[in-house]
Scaffold this active site. Structure first.
Site, PDB file in Angstrom:
ATOM      1  CB  SER A 136      -3.203  17.223 -30.901  1.00  0.00           C
ATOM      2  OG  SER A 136      -1.895  16.787 -31.209  1.00  0.00           O
ATOM      3  CE1 TYR A 150      -3.178  14.675 -25.993  1.00  0.00           C
ATOM      4  CE2 TYR A 150      -1.862  14.222 -27.943  1.00  0.00           C
ATOM      5  CZ  TYR A 150      -2.506  15.126 -27.109  1.00  0.00           C
ATOM      6  OH  TYR A 150      -2.480  16.462 -27.403  1.00  0.00           O
TER       7      TYR A 150
END
Length: 280
Positions: A136, A150
């Site tokens: 990501s 995360y």
């Protein structure tokens, strides 16, 4: 003779994984795909020739190893592995529990590592292959309040993928680290974007970021998953695929800003950095 590459895509029952699987099948690629729920996966993809749906627990080495064996038994070889499975965990570092943090790492990092570990023997024996690890832009930029764990999982994916690229290269295996920005998938749904159970109102920026993602960003993301799937297929067919692949103009912009920030910090503190060396 069919020369189409055989793909394995994890986390394929929704989102980018599902879009990629459908596009691959529509282009006559043989595809194996994994999910925790086999019926959901089958219903989402539909009936296709050359499709092998697999129920896999990515945190179980045995389950992953069995799935790789099924792919080889069915198609004879394996060419492209896409580690796509993962989910978002929200919550500041004070709020998030040890259990929540460890589970996010188990799925996003250690599940991915199991797939790499169990697929490498086949790819090495072939002296060919391509591994895509879906990280990501949060694996490059970590300044999102409430996304620390995360981001940490995606930074971990970035680090191990860079190491994998040099470890696998002598065996003819390509590696691509993918940094998507915001794509219009189910990633921000309750099933894929989990909130910390112990949320504290004192973290106003984190609560606002949480609200923003749930109420304004969800459904309005800039990225088109169909176009992302096309880019991944193009990259897999390239003779010189990229190690670092940013998807989306938002990911590009955030990464660009981060590199400029790092460059500025390097130069601003160059003298201090060099001052710590032993001097001859």
């Amino acid at each position: 003779m069919d020369t189409k590459k055989v793909w394995l895509v994890t986390g394929a029952s929704k989102g980018l994984g599902l879009t990629l699987v459908k596009k691959l099948l529509n282009n006559d690629y043989p595809v194996a795909a994994t999910s925790r729920d086999l019926n959901t996966l089958k219903n989402a993809v539909g009936n296709h020739n050359g499709f092998l749906p697999l129920k896999v627990d990515l945190m179980s080495e045995e389950s992953v190893a069995n799935s790789i064996s099924q792919v080889i038994e069915t198609f004879g070889h394996l060419d492209v592995v896409v580690n796509n499975a993962g989910y978002g965990q929200n919550g500041t570092l004070e709020e998030i529990s040890d259990e929540e943090a460890r589970l996010n790492f188990d799925v996003n990092v250690f599940g991915l590592l199991n797939v790499i570990r169990k697929s490498m023997p086949q790819l090495r024996s072939q002296k060919s292959g391509h591994i895509f690890n879906i990280a990501s832009v949060a694996g490059v930029v970590g300044n999102f309040p409430g996304f620390g764990i995360y981001c940490a999982t995606k930074f971990a994916v970035a680090g191990l993928t860079e190491a994998l690229s040099v470890e696998a290269r002598p065996f003819g295996i390509h590696t691509t680290l993918v940094y998507p920005g915001y794509f219009r998938t189910e990633f921000l749904s309750d099933d894929s974007f989990k909130l910390a159970s112990n949320r504290m109102d004192v973290y106003k920026e984190a609560r606002e970021s949480e609200r923003l993602h749930k109420e304004e960003i969800a459904g309005n993301q800039l990225g088109n998953p169909e176009k992302a799937a096309e880019v991944l297929i193009t990259m897999a067919e390239s003779k010189n695929p990229a190690l670092h692949l940013f998807l989306g103009s938002d990911a590009y912009g955030m990464a660009k800003q981060k590199t400029e920030t790092l460059e500025s910090a390097l130069e601003a503190n160059k003298e201090l950095s060099h001052s710590t060396d032993f001097k001859n």
